[in-house]
Design a protein around this motif. Structure first.
Motif, PDB file in Angstrom:
ATOM      1  N   LYS A   4       1.937 -13.758  15.127  1.00 19.85           N
ATOM      2  CA  LYS A   4       1.307 -12.559  14.588  1.00 19.85           C
ATOM      3  C   LYS A   4       0.588 -12.883  13.290  1.00 19.85           C
ATOM      4  CE  LYS A   4       3.252  -8.848  16.958  1.00 19.85           C
ATOM      5  NZ  LYS A   4       2.781  -7.482  17.186  1.00 19.85           N
ATOM      6  N   LEU A   5      -0.434 -12.098  13.005  1.00 18.77           N
ATOM      7  CA  LEU A   5      -1.082 -12.169  11.704  1.00 18.77           C
ATOM      8  C   LEU A   5      -0.293 -11.299  10.732  1.00 18.77           C
ATOM      9  CD1 LEU A   5      -4.786 -11.764  12.864  1.00 18.77           C
ATOM     10  CD2 LEU A   5      -3.669 -13.883  12.109  1.00 18.77           C
ATOM     11  N   TYR A   6      -0.357 -11.650   9.440  1.00 22.06           N
ATOM     12  CA  TYR A   6       0.395 -10.899   8.437  1.00 22.06           C
ATOM     13  C   TYR A   6      -0.492  -9.826   7.818  1.00 22.06           C
ATOM     14  CZ  TYR A   6       3.572 -14.826   8.935  1.00 22.06           C
ATOM     15  OH  TYR A   6       4.423 -15.767   9.452  1.00 22.06           O
ATOM     16  N   PRO A   7      -0.020  -8.581   7.761  1.00 24.83           N
ATOM     17  CA  PRO A   7      -0.844  -7.473   7.264  1.00 24.83           C
ATOM     18  C   PRO A   7      -0.836  -7.382   5.739  1.00 24.83           C
ATOM     19  CG  PRO A   7       1.277  -6.640   7.961  1.00 24.83           C
ATOM     20  CD  PRO A   7       1.301  -8.121   8.242  1.00 24.83           C
ATOM     21  N   ILE A   8      -1.261  -8.423   5.062  1.00 24.48           N
ATOM     22  CA  ILE A   8      -1.203  -8.466   3.594  1.00 24.48           C
ATOM     23  C   ILE A   8      -2.235  -7.504   3.018  1.00 24.48           C
ATOM     24  CG2 ILE A   8      -1.445  -9.934   1.562  1.00 24.48           C
ATOM     25  CD1 ILE A   8      -0.681 -12.283   3.515  1.00 24.48           C
ATOM     26  N   GLY A   9      -1.777  -6.548   2.262  1.00 28.73           N
ATOM     27  CA  GLY A   9      -2.674  -5.574   1.652  1.00 28.73           C
ATOM     28  C   GLY A   9      -3.178  -4.502   2.604  1.00 28.73           C
ATOM     29  N   MET A  10      -2.788  -4.573   3.877  1.00 31.68           N
ATOM     30  CA  MET A  10      -3.242  -3.570   4.851  1.00 31.68           C
ATOM     31  C   MET A  10      -2.351  -2.332   4.761  1.00 31.68           C
ATOM     32  SD  MET A  10      -4.069  -6.065   8.099  1.00 31.68           S
ATOM     33  CE  MET A  10      -4.648  -4.735   9.140  1.00 31.68           C
ATOM     34  N   GLN A  11      -2.992  -1.163   4.779  1.00 33.61           N
ATOM     35  CA  GLN A  11      -2.257   0.078   4.579  1.00 33.61           C
ATOM     36  C   GLN A  11      -2.463   1.081   5.712  1.00 33.61           C
ATOM     37  OE1 GLN A  11      -3.726   1.377   0.776  1.00 33.61           O
ATOM     38  NE2 GLN A  11      -2.677  -0.237  -0.354  1.00 33.61           N
ATOM     39  N   THR A  12      -3.184   0.663   6.760  1.00 36.31           N
ATOM     40  CA  THR A  12      -3.493   1.570   7.862  1.00 36.31           C
ATOM     41  C   THR A  12      -2.688   1.180   9.087  1.00 36.31           C
ATOM     42  OG1 THR A  12      -5.729   1.832   6.982  1.00 36.31           O
ATOM     43  CG2 THR A  12      -5.345   2.577   9.242  1.00 36.31           C
ATOM     44  N   PHE A  13      -1.788   2.060   9.495  1.00 40.51           N
ATOM     45  CA  PHE A  13      -0.885   1.782  10.607  1.00 40.51           C
ATOM     46  C   PHE A  13      -1.653   1.500  11.901  1.00 40.51           C
ATOM     47  CE2 PHE A  13       1.593   3.550  14.214  1.00 40.51           C
ATOM     48  CZ  PHE A  13       2.664   2.664  14.190  1.00 40.51           C
TER      49      PHE A  13
END
Length: 523
Positions: A4-13
């Motif tokens: 998986k890619l890491y959702p760093i800084g991502m805030q949208t589900f």
């Protein structure tokens, strides 16, 4: 490579789910909170702990986007998937603003939500616009409205140390939130997040039924990554990190815990890891300071100065009643509530008999980051040189060469310009404590109690304990004599390690140069 890619800084589900980024399942909390007594909820967590992602998850859930939750815990819990009108209001962009700017920003985020329902409203009053928005969304859809407010306190944080500005902006925000009270019959669910806790009287003066779940055990793991989630959902990631570091799985987990773990927002609670730092560490395959480096806590440093909070204070464990550290920001009499709510200290223990909580720094990342940020206050332009000196000292001490380390320290102090506010012993004690605290491989204690008094600084390495006494305008020998006369070292006699006594003295010579001298004795 990780799957998986890491959702760093991502805030949208929705983006995380649709693009197959790593998602740590928090949806059971979503269902639990939305199906319990009450409809108004508040959650306080430090920055970058996943609050905005949580709000976005609530948004997708209440919009009935069932397909995004496939395979998650809530899929087995929710049977109806009712679609509600959702207002998502983020105050995160409302920082560093004067009153008029803030009002314009509030009108802007209201307009964004109005456009979802085809509403045109030119009223210059945010509270009028909010009330009309809720009423129209309710009438258009025939469903009660969900209101999600993210970072509700963002406009206030940077002025929390300025009473006049705080009062002005707080009144703006109180006016903005006031329609929530009058719209009760039209609301299905209201959820607010923030870092700090402002009192309901000051912000939600007429909304007296908000449930604060910030310290509820059942929601302790709602943000952040618990140890259980880490070792089950990211076992492969830990092993890949271990391969990069050349360590065993267990040693790598220990290193991750030392740097990013240690948070508890309730008691009892699972260990909570900082999600931003942990995921960034996995992504970069490097243990480093990520959370602290992602934002300078200016408001925190300003408040430390306001409350005369010192580096030594920061290094000590603090015992407090819940009301003393979970206090409203504008009524606090110490900096403890702000330190706790911002994530710079955390719960480490609780005594049910006295109802006292023990609070301390959570981990190495926070400890090093905070001390480095405080260093310029004591050393001005020489803080970068100090960091270099500390790194070299650490290497020498690891090799058992304390004299070499002290010589480096002496040479460094000779480069520090003298000024009037350095002309007292406490300044050197505080600065030296920061310097020793930055020696990251060693255990540092300050003003440790012994049967005969308190040592200034105690440092413990793998094989040696250093007992250090500081003096100003006296002599290194006098400092060493105090260690001997008060038998400070006796407390460590049975530890099975070499004990070294070090007396240090700072003087200002006739050229206004800061001179450090020391005397040392091994026992």
């Amino acid at each position: 490579m990780a799957t998986k890619l890491y959702p760093i800084g991502m805030q949208t589900f929705s983006e995380i789910r649709e693009e197959d980024f790593l998602y740590v399942d928090k949806t059971e909390y979503i269902y639990r909170m939305s199906h319990t007594s009450g409809k108004y909820f508040f959650l306080s967590r430090p920055r970058r702990f996943g609050k905005s992602l949580l709000v976005s998850t609530f948004e997708s859930y209440f919009e009935g986007k069932k397909e995004l939750f496939k395979g998650l815990a809530i899929e087995k819990l929710e049977k109806e998937w009712t679609k509600y009108p959702v207002l998502h209001l983020s105050l995160a962009g409302g920082k560093h603003m004067e009153k008029d700017q803030l009002v314009r920003y509030l009108l802007y985020i209201l307009k964004v939500n109005e456009e979802k329902f085809g509403i045109v409203n030119d009223s210059p009053d945010p509270n009028v616009r909010m009330l009309n928005l809720i009423k129209t969304a309710y009438e258009q859809t025939g469903q009660k409205v969900v209101v999600l407010i993210d970072e509700y306190d963002a406009p206030l944080l940077d002025v929390v140390h300025e009473d006049t500005s705080l009062d002005i902006l707080r009144e703006v925000m109180r006016n903005f939130y006031s329609p929530l009270k009058y719209s009760d019959r039209m609301l299905r669910f209201v959820f607010l997040t923030g870092i700090t806790k402002f009192s309901q009287v000051s912000i939600f003066s007429e909304l007296n039924n908000i449930t604060n779940v910030s310290m509820d055990t059942e929601y302790a793991g709602i943000c952040g990554i618990t140890k259980e989630e880490l070792v089950t959902e990211m076992h492969e990631d830990i092993q890949q990190m271990a391969d990069v570091l050349g360590l065993s799985y267990d040693k790598t987990l220990e290193k991750l815990k030392e740097n990013y773990d240690g948070y508890h927002f309730a008691w009892p609670s699972s260990d909570i890891f900082n999600p931003y730092s942990l995921l960034t560490c996995f992504s970069k395959r490097k243990v480093d300071s990520y959370w602290f480096g992602s934002g300078t806590p200016t408001y925190l440093l300003n408040m430390m100065r306001k409350y005369d909070f010192t580096p030594i204070d920061l290094g000590e464990q603090m015992d407090a009643l819940k009301d003393d550290f979970d206090a409203a920001t504008e009524t606090m009499t110490t900096i403890m509530p702000l330190l706790y709510q911002s994530g710079y200290i955390t719960i480490k223990n609780y005594d049910p008999e006295t109802e006292l909580y023990t609070l301390a720094l959570p981990n190495k990342e926070v400890r090093i980051g905070l001390y480095r940020s405080m260093l310029p206050h004591y050393l001005a332009a020489k803080s970068a040189m100090c960091n270099t000196t500390v790194a070299k000292m650490s290497s020498l001490i690891n090799k058992g060469n304390m004299d070499g380390a002290l010589q480096l320290l002496k040479t460094f102090w000779e480069t520090v310009p003298y000024c009037d506010n350095t002309d007292y012993e406490g300044h050197y004690q505080q600065t030296m404590y920061i310097i020793f605290a930055l020696l990251t491989n060693f255990r540092i204690l300050v003003e440790q109690h012994t049967s005969r008094g308190r040592t200034d600084i105690t440092m413990e390495t793998k094989d040696t304990i250093y007992v250090i006494e500081l003096k100003f305008n006296k002599s290194a020998q006098e400092a060493l004599d105090q260690i001997n006369n008060k038998h400070y070292a006796d407390a460590f006699a049975l530890r099975g390690k070499t004990v070294e006594k070090i007396g240090m003295n700072f003087m200002i010579d006739e050229d206004k140069t800061i001179v450090l001298d020391w005397a040392k004795y091994s026992c």
